[in-house]
Design an enzyme around this catalytic site. Structure first.
Site, PDB file in Angstrom:
ATOM      1  N   ASP A 179       2.661  -4.811   9.185  1.00 40.04           N
ATOM      2  CA  ASP A 179       1.472  -4.004   8.942  1.00 40.04           C
ATOM      3  C   ASP A 179       0.285  -4.962   8.824  1.00 40.04           C
ATOM      4  O   ASP A 179       0.245  -5.797   7.915  1.00 40.04           O
ATOM      5  CB  ASP A 179       1.649  -3.171   7.663  1.00 40.04           C
ATOM      6  CG  ASP A 179       0.457  -2.273   7.400  1.00 40.04           C
ATOM      7  OD1 ASP A 179      -0.671  -2.664   7.756  1.00 40.04           O
ATOM      8  OD2 ASP A 179       0.647  -1.190   6.820  1.00 40.04           O
TER       9      ASP A 179
ATOM     10  N   ARG B 197     -12.207  -5.041  -6.573  1.00 41.91           N
ATOM     11  CA  ARG B 197     -11.925  -5.630  -5.253  1.00 41.91           C
ATOM     12  C   ARG B 197     -13.216  -5.905  -4.506  1.00 41.91           C
ATOM     13  O   ARG B 197     -14.116  -5.072  -4.467  1.00 41.91           O
ATOM     14  CB  ARG B 197     -11.114  -4.655  -4.378  1.00 41.91           C
ATOM     15  CG  ARG B 197      -9.660  -4.607  -4.652  1.00 41.91           C
ATOM     16  CD  ARG B 197      -8.877  -4.007  -3.490  1.00 41.91           C
ATOM     17  NE  ARG B 197      -9.525  -2.864  -2.839  1.00 41.91           N
ATOM     18  CZ  ARG B 197      -9.049  -2.262  -1.758  1.00 41.91           C
ATOM     19  NH1 ARG B 197      -7.934  -2.696  -1.186  1.00 41.91           N
ATOM     20  NH2 ARG B 197      -9.673  -1.230  -1.226  1.00 41.91           N
TER      21      ARG B 197
ATOM     22  N   PHE C 197       0.865  -1.170   0.000  1.00 43.60           N
ATOM     23  CA  PHE C 197       0.000   0.000   0.000  1.00 43.60           C
ATOM     24  C   PHE C 197       0.910   1.231   0.000  1.00 43.60           C
ATOM     25  O   PHE C 197       1.802   1.328   0.838  1.00 43.60           O
ATOM     26  CB  PHE C 197      -0.889  -0.031   1.251  1.00 43.60           C
ATOM     27  CG  PHE C 197      -1.968   0.999   1.227  1.00 43.60           C
ATOM     28  CD1 PHE C 197      -3.150   0.772   0.553  1.00 43.60           C
ATOM     29  CD2 PHE C 197      -1.793   2.208   1.865  1.00 43.60           C
ATOM     30  CE1 PHE C 197      -4.151   1.724   0.526  1.00 43.60           C
ATOM     31  CE2 PHE C 197      -2.794   3.169   1.842  1.00 43.60           C
ATOM     32  CZ  PHE C 197      -3.970   2.933   1.171  1.00 43.60           C
TER      33      PHE C 197
ATOM     34  N   TYR D  74     -10.434   1.001  10.979  1.00 40.44           N
ATOM     35  CA  TYR D  74     -11.662   1.358  10.252  1.00 40.44           C
ATOM     36  C   TYR D  74     -12.003   0.344   9.172  1.00 40.44           C
ATOM     37  O   TYR D  74     -13.034   0.459   8.528  1.00 40.44           O
ATOM     38  CB  TYR D  74     -11.568   2.762   9.642  1.00 40.44           C
ATOM     39  CG  TYR D  74     -10.319   3.048   8.828  1.00 40.44           C
ATOM     40  CD1 TYR D  74     -10.190   2.568   7.535  1.00 40.44           C
ATOM     41  CD2 TYR D  74      -9.283   3.806   9.352  1.00 40.44           C
ATOM     42  CE1 TYR D  74      -9.051   2.826   6.792  1.00 40.44           C
ATOM     43  CE2 TYR D  74      -8.135   4.073   8.620  1.00 40.44           C
ATOM     44  CZ  TYR D  74      -8.030   3.582   7.338  1.00 40.44           C
ATOM     45  OH  TYR D  74      -6.891   3.836   6.619  1.00 40.44           O
ATOM     46  N   LYS D  75     -11.133  -0.662   8.948  1.00 35.11           N
ATOM     47  CA  LYS D  75     -11.436  -1.677   7.942  1.00 35.11           C
ATOM     48  C   LYS D  75     -12.306  -2.760   8.592  1.00 35.11           C
ATOM     49  O   LYS D  75     -13.433  -2.485   8.963  1.00 35.11           O
ATOM     50  CB  LYS D  75     -10.138  -2.183   7.331  1.00 35.11           C
ATOM     51  CG  LYS D  75      -9.463  -1.074   6.491  1.00 35.11           C
ATOM     52  CD  LYS D  75      -8.116  -1.419   5.922  1.00 35.11           C
ATOM     53  CE  LYS D  75      -7.605  -0.242   5.092  1.00 35.11           C
ATOM     54  NZ  LYS D  75      -6.149  -0.278   4.854  1.00 35.11           N
TER      55      LYS D  75
END
Ligand SMILES: *Cc1c(COP(=O)(O)O)cnc(C)c1O
Length: 397
Positions: free
Chosen positions: A189, A356, A124, A212-213
């Site tokens: 991560d 996705r 990312f 928040y995922k």
């Protein structure tokens, strides 16, 4: 697998009751829980209490009497079991990017004789950008791509467990062992791991991730930072803000780090966001993670089976080798996704050609997956994506 078989699987699903704990708009199949988790029902009431009863009635006294000052540590302790950590090993606050900066900088200070940072160029982007910024600030550091597989002279290796584009899962134990064998420290991560699979951070030197995922702590929710107990007495927080000081309210001239994890707190906690995270953790403390992972693998496999070979699979075919997402390639991926969203199936798009789909096992059932796949096939078969209204790109894809 037909729709009736999916209904039967939903009826037997040991996690099915959790769906009622989330707010999902009528007619929406939400496959973006890997980007912004759905809203837990309890969150609005928890935030109302924080705003009206704590802020409204206690005013500044909330720092002492509503536990605001301690929140980075107390909420961190509540999150810790989700990553296999114990009390006093996790702080929450800031963002993942900032936690990456803190963790990588702390690792560099623990390996002062080394000048190489290993980072995954395909990660990312913010992870790699933060490393580039830090290397530029310090000067004299080499940023080496993880794909080279060389850890000699490395001070630190920054590794994401799950690839955000393809969902491919890294062999974290193998990379960690290789980094350690070369004398490097490692930062994990866990943005796409926490809340989707079992995690045990005990082999990591540092770990970071967002809430928040899959954790559903809300837009802009705080990140977490784990520091292995073996480094807590010596690791330094270069973002030496006043809340990491041994005596913040002594207002001393020079920084003196607090003991333990408090030294990694930077400054004033985001009290409202932390309330939303705390509410989400009321759910997560009851969730058996082994069941979440088993259901996640079953849902992603079902989706792949139903879509068949209509689209190129960008994710690993083996469910054990991927996270809780499926990525598919289509040259017109953007309008295909817009056409899907228009029909209630929400996924997202990552340039240049990737569709996705995230599968959050707490609020997604087998029938949802069946219906999502059927809608995708309809969009493709009838070429519904060709409608020109889907061609214009929105700012957030
Ligand atoms: C989502 C994600 C981030 C997000 O970083 P923020 O600082 O919260 O914007 C970082 N790294 C990875 C690997 C991610 O998946």
């Amino acid at each position: 697998m037909d729709r009736d078989q999916c209904l039967a699987l939903d009826a037997q699903d040991p996690l099915r009751a959790f769906k009622d704990e989330f707010v999902l708009p009528e007619g929406v199949i939400y496959l973006v829980g890997n980007s912004l988790g759905a809203l837990p029902r309890r969150t609005a009431e928890r935030m109302r209490r924080t705003v009206e009863e704590e802020w409204g009635e206690q005013l500044v006294g909330g720092w002492n009497h509503a536990g605001w000052y301690e929140q980075p540590l107390t909420v961190g302790d509540r999150l810790a079991p989700l990553i296999g950590a114990g009390p006093g090993q996790v702080v929450v606050g800031n963002t993942t990017s900032i936690a990456i900066f803190q963790a990588v900088a702390a690792a560099l200070r623990l390996r002062p004789e080394r000048r190489v940072i290993v980072s995954d160029a395909a990660n990312f982007p913010t992870d790699h950008y933060m490393v580039q910024g830090l290397a530029g600030l310090l000067g004299g550091y080499e940023v080496r791509d993880l794909a080279e597989g060389r850890f000699d002279d490395a001070a630190v290796v920054l590794l994401s467990e799950v690839d955000y584009r393809t969902g491919a899962r890294q062999d974290v134990p193998a990379v960690t062992a290789a980094a350690h064998a070369a004398g490097a420290l490692i930062v994990w991560d866990l943005c796409h791991s926490v809340g989707a699979m079992e995690v045990d951070v005990s082999d990591a030197d540092f770990a970071v991730g967002c809430t928040y995922k899959y954790l559903s702590a809300g837009p802009g929710a705080p990140a977490f930072l784990y520091v292995n107990p073996r480094h807590q007495a010596t690791a330094e927080n270069v973002l030496s803000g006043w809340h990491g000081h041994a005596a913040p309210f002594a207002f001393e001239t020079d920084f003196r780090p607090a003991d333990g994890m408090r030294r990694f707190v930077v400054s004033t906690p985001h009290v409202l966001s932390l309330a939303a995270l705390d509410a989400a953790l009321d759910i997560w403390e009851r969730v058996p993670m082994a069941q979440v992972r088993a259901k996640s693998m079953a849902l992603t496999s079902l989706f792949v089976d139903l879509v068949g070979d209509r689209l190129e699979l960008a994710s690993p075919a083996d469910p054990a080798a991927r996270g809780s997402q499926i990525s598919l390639r289509h040259p017109e991926g953007y309008p295909v996704m817009r056409a899907l969203i228009d029909r209630g199936v929400h996924g997202d798009f990552r340039a240049p050609d990737t569709l996705r789909f995230g599968f959050a096992p707490l609020y997604l059932g087998y029938t949802d997956v069946h219906d999502a796949a059927a809608t995708l096939l309809e969009v493709l078969d009838k070429e519904l994506w060709r409608d020109e209204k889907y061609a214009v790109r929105l700012a957030v894809t």
